[in-house]
Structure formats: C-alpha cells, structure tokens
Design a protein around this motif. Sequence first.
Motif, PDB file in Angstrom:
ATOM      1  N   LEU A   1       0.793  -1.225   0.000  1.00  0.00           N
ATOM      2  CA  LEU A   1       0.000   0.000   0.000  1.00  0.00           C
ATOM      3  C   LEU A   1       0.830   1.282   0.000  1.00  0.00           C
ATOM      4  N   PRO A   2       1.868   1.411   0.832  1.00  0.00           N
ATOM      5  CA  PRO A   2       2.593   2.692   0.877  1.00  0.00           C
ATOM      6  C   PRO A   2       3.571   2.898  -0.266  1.00  0.00           C
ATOM      7  N   ILE A   3       3.766   1.891  -1.121  1.00  0.00           N
ATOM      8  CA  ILE A   3       4.752   2.001  -2.211  1.00  0.00           C
ATOM      9  C   ILE A   3       4.090   2.619  -3.428  1.00  0.00           C
ATOM     10  N   SER A   4       4.676   3.689  -3.924  1.00  0.00           N
ATOM     11  CA  SER A   4       4.178   4.336  -5.142  1.00  0.00           C
ATOM     12  C   SER A   4       5.074   3.962  -6.309  1.00  0.00           C
ATOM     13  N   LEU A   5       4.465   3.511  -7.393  1.00  0.00           N
ATOM     14  CA  LEU A   5       5.242   3.118  -8.573  1.00  0.00           C
ATOM     15  C   LEU A   5       5.558   4.298  -9.479  1.00  0.00           C
ATOM     16  N   ILE A   6       5.065   5.476  -9.125  1.00  0.00           N
ATOM     17  CA  ILE A   6       5.327   6.672  -9.940  1.00  0.00           C
ATOM     18  C   ILE A   6       6.230   7.640  -9.193  1.00  0.00           C
ATOM     19  N   ASN A   7       5.812   8.055  -7.992  1.00  0.00           N
ATOM     20  CA  ASN A   7       6.610   9.002  -7.229  1.00  0.00           C
ATOM     21  C   ASN A   7       7.754   8.295  -6.528  1.00  0.00           C
ATOM     22  N   ARG A   8       8.842   9.005  -6.316  1.00  0.00           N
ATOM     23  CA  ARG A   8       9.992   8.451  -5.620  1.00  0.00           C
ATOM     24  C   ARG A   8       9.766   8.578  -4.123  1.00  0.00           C
TER      25      ARG A   8
ATOM     26  N   ALA B   1       0.226  -2.756   8.700  1.00  0.00           N
ATOM     27  CA  ALA B   1      -0.752  -1.714   8.389  1.00  0.00           C
ATOM     28  C   ALA B   1      -0.600  -0.514   9.318  1.00  0.00           C
ATOM     29  N   MET B   2      -0.306  -0.765  10.601  1.00  0.00           N
ATOM     30  CA  MET B   2      -0.086   0.333  11.539  1.00  0.00           C
ATOM     31  C   MET B   2       1.138   1.155  11.151  1.00  0.00           C
TER      32      MET B   2
ATOM     33  N   LEU C   1      -5.167   4.273 -10.169  1.00  0.00           N
ATOM     34  CA  LEU C   1      -5.706   5.136  -9.115  1.00  0.00           C
ATOM     35  C   LEU C   1      -4.703   6.108  -8.517  1.00  0.00           C
ATOM     36  N   VAL C   2      -3.389   5.892  -8.734  1.00  0.00           N
ATOM     37  CA  VAL C   2      -2.384   6.638  -7.979  1.00  0.00           C
ATOM     38  C   VAL C   2      -2.426   8.141  -8.237  1.00  0.00           C
TER      39      VAL C   2
ATOM     40  N   VAL D   1      -7.686   7.912   0.955  1.00  0.00           N
ATOM     41  CA  VAL D   1      -8.710   6.879   0.833  1.00  0.00           C
ATOM     42  C   VAL D   1      -8.095   5.489   0.689  1.00  0.00           C
ATOM     43  N   VAL D   2      -7.127   5.355  -0.224  1.00  0.00           N
ATOM     44  CA  VAL D   2      -6.577   4.031  -0.519  1.00  0.00           C
ATOM     45  C   VAL D   2      -5.526   3.613   0.498  1.00  0.00           C
ATOM     46  N   VAL D   3      -4.499   4.447   0.693  1.00  0.00           N
ATOM     47  CA  VAL D   3      -3.388   4.051   1.564  1.00  0.00           C
ATOM     48  C   VAL D   3      -3.818   4.044   3.030  1.00  0.00           C
ATOM     49  N   ARG D   4      -4.308   5.197   3.520  1.00  0.00           N
ATOM     50  CA  ARG D   4      -4.668   5.260   4.934  1.00  0.00           C
ATOM     51  C   ARG D   4      -5.959   4.486   5.217  1.00  0.00           C
ATOM     52  N   GLY D   5      -6.963   4.662   4.361  1.00  0.00           N
ATOM     53  CA  GLY D   5      -8.207   3.932   4.564  1.00  0.00           C
ATOM     54  C   GLY D   5      -8.009   2.427   4.469  1.00  0.00           C
TER      55      GLY D   5
END
Length: 404
Positions: A242-249, A302-303, A372-373, A381-385
């Motif tokens: 969830l916390p890994i973004s494939l676009i942003n560094r 998740a925490m 969705l990123v 919504v996606v990462v924290r939710g």
Amino acid sequence: LGAQRAARRSAGALATTGPGMTLRTFLMRVAATCLAVLALAPLAHAHKASDAHLRICQPPAASPHATPTAVPLRLSLALKDLDAALDTLDADGNRALTWGETRAALPALQAWVAAGVQWRCGSAPQDLDWAMQSLEQRSDGVYLRLAATMDCAAPEPIALDYQLMATVDPTHRLLLQSELGGRVSAAVLAPGARSALTLTRTETQPGHTPSGWATMTNFFGEGVHHLVTGYDHLAFLLALLLPISLINRGPSGKGGVGQLLITITGFTLGHSVTLALSTLGWVSASPSWVEPVIAMSIGVSAMLNLYPVRALRTDVLAVAFGLVHGLGFSGVMLEAGLSGPVLAWALLGFNLGVEAGQLMMVAAWSVLHLLLVRWAHYPTVVVRGGSVALVLLAVYWTIPRLME
C-alpha cells in the motif's frame, strides 16, 4: 538557547505524531487500537481450508510369480467437515460431537463417502465398504479414520474421482500418498477441479519413482491455490504494498519499482527458507503461535503505514514476517507426510506455485495502483483507509486464533 530548546521540543512532538514517531509511541498506538476493537471478539471466527488425507499402500509382491490383489485404503476426514456435510451427525444439536453420535451416523457417513469418491480398477467400477477405524489428532483438529480394501489385481491401474465437500467447502483438498508395488507417488486433488487421478502400478521395477515433473506440476497448482485462497497472506502482502508508489519516488530516494522489488524479494526469501526447513523437518513450530503471529503481522504492517517508525525498515519487516508466513505455508506439505525424492519434487513445485500466485497478486495490485495513484484522494482513501481496514481485519483474525 531557549529558542533552540523550543525547536527541539517541537521536533519531538512532531516525531511522536508524524512520520518519525518513536518505537515506544508506535507500540502504544498498536495496543490502543487492539483494545478499541476487542468488541469484535464475539463475532470473530477463524477458518482454515479443510483437508482430507488418503493413504494407499500395497507392498511389492513377495515373489515374481505372485499377483497381489488386495489394495488397503485409509481415508481421514476432519470431524468439523463431517459435521458441516452431514446434518444428522450432531444428533442432539449441542455442537459437541461424541464417539456414540459418530458411530450412530456411520451408515449415513458411509453412503456420503461412497457417493463422493468413485473408484475403478482398470475399467471396472468398484464399490467399497468403508469401516470406522479410529480417531486421530492433527494440527487443525480431530479426524475420523476410515479403512477399506479394494480387490484389484496388479498391474491394473487404479483410478479415483474425488468430489467430497464439493458443495460444502470449495477450498477443500485431498492430500494423497500412494505406494503401489513399490511405485511411490503423491498428489493433491480438489472437488470440481483436479478431482480425477489414475495410479499405475508395475511389478518389474519395484523401486521405481514416478516422474518428478508430474509431482512438481501437481503441487505447483496447489501452491498457487494455497496463496490465492490464503487471505491472511494476501492481506499481509497488501499491507506491504500500500505505501509504495510506482510513480513518485519515496523518501529513501529509491524509485517505487525498486522498493517494490526489494520488499517482495524480502518476503519471498523469508517464507521460502522456513517453508523448506519446516517441510524437511529441520525446524518445527506449533500452529498455536504461528497462526496468531501471521494475523498480527498484518496489523503491525498496516499500523506502520499509518504511523511510520524510522527504526523499522519495510524490507527487513518483510523478511522477518516472511519467515513466520513460511511456517504457515508448510502446513500442507507436513500433512502430506511425504519423504524421499517425492518430497523434494513436491516441495519445489509447491514453492514455485506460491511464488507464481504471489506474482499474480502483485501484478494485479500494480495495475490497480497505476489506475488510481494520480487520484488526489489516493493517499487518504486508498493508503490510509486501506491500512485502517487491514488493522481491523488483523484484530478480527487474531482474537479467535489466540483463543483456539
């Protein structure tokens, strides 16, 4: 000097609420979250995919001129599965099976087994008379052992079609081990899919072992199924991704794809090591603590998405919890009771199947993530939710596993 102290106090306050909180504060928040959702305990339940076990063992002929005909069969079925499949088993409805109730339901049980497992000797159908033999304790509960003998002269092949539990539990599997005239084989059958199997026999090669490729491919499919239907393993993977973004560094300066590969590789290394060591009998662990820790690993990961801790790295966490998840994966292999070359091929196929299933899930998440990123509310919504939902799910799974 006063300004410097004030600045340090402000930085410390941010460290306890922002991305750099201390480990102590993080653990306090984990405990508070668990206490806040303990009200779910009466509703929580744990589910393990049901297994049955079939053993077929006919030793080689005592002499070259002998033709063995009797084929002993031993089938072990979980009492919880029998209770779910047969309404008449728990006669008094008190949800506590007794030996007397089980014996009284034997005719219905025999008819259910006869209808759910079809046997053939060559091309001739076989009607078997299953007798109640004993109860046996396995890692996931008490099993009823049934015994029967098939009259089938070597070298006629033995075929079976397994459909037990087809309408009751779609995750049900039959772990089969056979030794016919010295020919050793192992397989996993599933009602509705991969339900049919033909076992061949030979009198001229008493030490013959079947194709390693056939064993590997059979257990490869079971490895894929085990991962895809292992919802706790999938939830842990999602918590890592969830916390890994494939676009942003990311904040570490490494690209998102690189962080994804490092995290998945760490989880793979962890569970592959303990899967192999446990299956080979070099380490052992009780499901009584392995299963709760697997559920807890989801909540902790998740925490950390909600309250990151500088001292805890995602890749190290993936390796550490991967070691525990590997002990959970090994349950299927341990219950199969394999040994020798068959075990090596089965272990290889099962592990490759787990990795294939894992890659399928990562690929599916990556596609959804890329769609969705760029959404403005994705982080909230996606990462924290999603992380909050996983924490609640982890507690929902952990409580009953601790109580068992």
